[in-house]
Write a protein that holds these residues in place. Structure first.
Motif, PDB file in Angstrom:
ATOM      1  N   UNK A 114       0.821  -1.208   0.000  1.00 42.01           N
ATOM      2  CA  UNK A 114       0.000   0.000   0.000  1.00 42.01           C
ATOM      3  C   UNK A 114       0.857   1.260   0.000  1.00 42.01           C
ATOM      4  N   UNK A 115       1.950   1.207   0.741  1.00 39.28           N
ATOM      5  CA  UNK A 115       2.850   2.346   0.775  1.00 39.28           C
ATOM      6  C   UNK A 115       3.455   2.619  -0.593  1.00 39.28           C
ATOM      7  N   UNK A 116       3.890   1.559  -1.267  1.00 37.10           N
ATOM      8  CA  UNK A 116       4.466   1.697  -2.605  1.00 37.10           C
ATOM      9  C   UNK A 116       3.426   2.249  -3.585  1.00 37.10           C
ATOM     10  N   UNK A 117       2.218   1.762  -3.478  1.00 38.47           N
ATOM     11  CA  UNK A 117       1.135   2.216  -4.352  1.00 38.47           C
ATOM     12  C   UNK A 117       0.876   3.703  -4.140  1.00 38.47           C
ATOM     13  N   UNK A 118       0.872   4.112  -2.878  1.00 36.90           N
ATOM     14  CA  UNK A 118       0.615   5.511  -2.551  1.00 36.90           C
ATOM     15  C   UNK A 118       1.741   6.402  -3.062  1.00 36.90           C
ATOM     16  N   UNK A 119       2.964   5.949  -2.921  1.00 36.32           N
ATOM     17  CA  UNK A 119       4.115   6.713  -3.402  1.00 36.32           C
ATOM     18  C   UNK A 119       4.058   6.877  -4.921  1.00 36.32           C
ATOM     19  N   UNK A 120       3.727   5.806  -5.613  1.00 38.52           N
ATOM     20  CA  UNK A 120       3.599   5.866  -7.076  1.00 38.52           C
ATOM     21  C   UNK A 120       2.533   6.871  -7.499  1.00 38.52           C
ATOM     22  N   UNK A 121       1.416   6.845  -6.792  1.00 38.83           N
ATOM     23  CA  UNK A 121       0.331   7.785  -7.073  1.00 38.83           C
ATOM     24  C   UNK A 121       0.793   9.234  -6.889  1.00 38.83           C
ATOM     25  N   UNK A 122       1.497   9.481  -5.799  1.00 40.36           N
ATOM     26  CA  UNK A 122       1.916  10.847  -5.480  1.00 40.36           C
ATOM     27  C   UNK A 122       3.008  11.350  -6.427  1.00 40.36           C
ATOM     28  N   UNK A 123       3.752  10.444  -6.981  1.00 41.58           N
ATOM     29  CA  UNK A 123       4.813  10.838  -7.923  1.00 41.58           C
ATOM     30  C   UNK A 123       4.223  11.422  -9.211  1.00 41.58           C
ATOM     31  N   UNK A 124       2.934  11.130  -9.452  1.00 37.89           N
ATOM     32  CA  UNK A 124       2.290  11.636 -10.671  1.00 37.89           C
ATOM     33  C   UNK A 124       1.529  12.922 -10.432  1.00 37.89           C
ATOM     34  N   UNK A 125       1.482  13.383  -9.181  1.00 33.57           N
ATOM     35  CA  UNK A 125       0.708  14.580  -8.888  1.00 33.57           C
ATOM     36  C   UNK A 125       1.475  15.849  -9.265  1.00 33.57           C
TER      37      UNK A 125
END
Length: 217
Positions: free
Chosen positions: A206-217
Motif C-alpha cells: 500500500x505504501x508503494x502504491x501511494x508513493x507511485x500515485x503521489x509521484x504523478x501529482x
C-alpha cells in the motif's frame, strides 16, 4: 483428622475436579463451535457464522479467556457484516468492559454506519483516554472526521498520536498521515511522508502504491 474432616476435603476435591473437567469441556466445545463459525464467515454466510459464534460465546468457561475474547470479536464482525450494528455495539461494549482497546474502534465504525458520527467521535475520545498509546483508535477518529470532511481537525488527531512515546500501531498512523495531507491537497508534504514511509516499510504494498500515485501529482 477425623473422618468428617476427611469427607469434607474429599468432597471439595471431587467438586474441583468436576468443575475443571466441565470448564475444560466448555473450552474445547467453544473452540470447535467457533471454528465452524469461522468457516461460515470465510464463505460470507454471515447469519450462520453469527449463530455459531453466539452459541460458542455462551459456552461456560470459568474465566474470560483469550479464546472467549476472539469469539466475541468474530461475533461482532458477523453482526457488522449483516448490518446489525446495534447488536454488534452490544458485543463491543462487553469487550470494552474487559479492557479491549480495539473494541472502541469497532464500536465507532458501527456508530458511523448508523450516521451517528458525533457519537462515534465520543467513543474514540473515550478509547484514547483509556488507551492513549493505541494508534488504531486515533486512526479511527481521523476516519470519522474525514467522513465529515474535517481534514484539518483529523490531521491534528494524527499529530497527537505521533507524539505518544510508546505508540502502538504506529505504521497505521503514519499511513493515515499521508492520506490526511492528500485530503488537504498538500501533495508535496504527502509525497515526502510517503517516501519516508516506504523507506521504513519497504515491503508494504500500500505504501508503494501511494508513493507511485503521489509521484504523478
Amino acid at each position: 483428622m477425623n473422618s468428617k474432616g476427611k469427607g469434607i476435603i474429599t468432597a471439595v476435591i471431587v467438586v474441583l475436579i468436576a468443575l475443571a473437567a466441565f470448564c475444560g469441556f466448555g473450552y474445547i466445545s467453544q473452540r470447535m463451535t467457533a471454528s465452524e463459525g469461522i468457516t461460515y464467515l470465510d464463505k460470507k454466510e454471515y447469519q450462520k457464522a453469527y449463530e455459531q459464534f453466539d452459541h460458542a460465546a455462551g459456552k461456560f468457561t470459568l474465566i474470560f479467556t483469550k479464546q472467549k475474547k476472539d469469539v466475541l470479536f468474530y461475533e461482532g464482525e458477523a453482526l457488522y457484516q449483516m448490518g446489525e450494528y446495534g447488536k454488534a455495539i452490544e458485543i463491543y461494549d462487553e469487550l470494552i468492559d474487559h479492557g479491549e482497546s480495539k473494541a472502541y474502534s469497532l464500536k465507532a465504525y458501527c456508530l458511523a454506519q448508523q450516521k451517528k458520527l458525533n457519537k462515534a467521535i465520543d467513543v474514540c475520545d473515550q478509547g484514547i483516554k483509556e488507551h492513549p498509546d493505541d494508534g488504531e483508535i486515533y486512526c479511527t477518529k481521523y476516519a470519522v472526521l474525514a467522513k465529515q470532511e474535517k481534514y484539518t481537525q483529523g490531521l491534528k488527531v494524527i499529530e497527537r498520536a505521533l507524539k505518544q512515546k510508546e505508540l502502538e500501531n504506529k505504521k497505521e498512523v503514519l499511513f493515515a498521515r499521508i492520506s490526511a495531507y492528500e485530503s488537504r491537497f498538500d501533495f508535496d508534504t504527502a509525497y515526502r511522508y510517503a517516501k519516508a514511509y516506504v523507506k521504513a516499510y519497504p515491503k508494504d504494498a500500500n505504501g508503494k502504491k501511494e508513493l507511485t500515485f503521489l509521484e504523478t501529482r
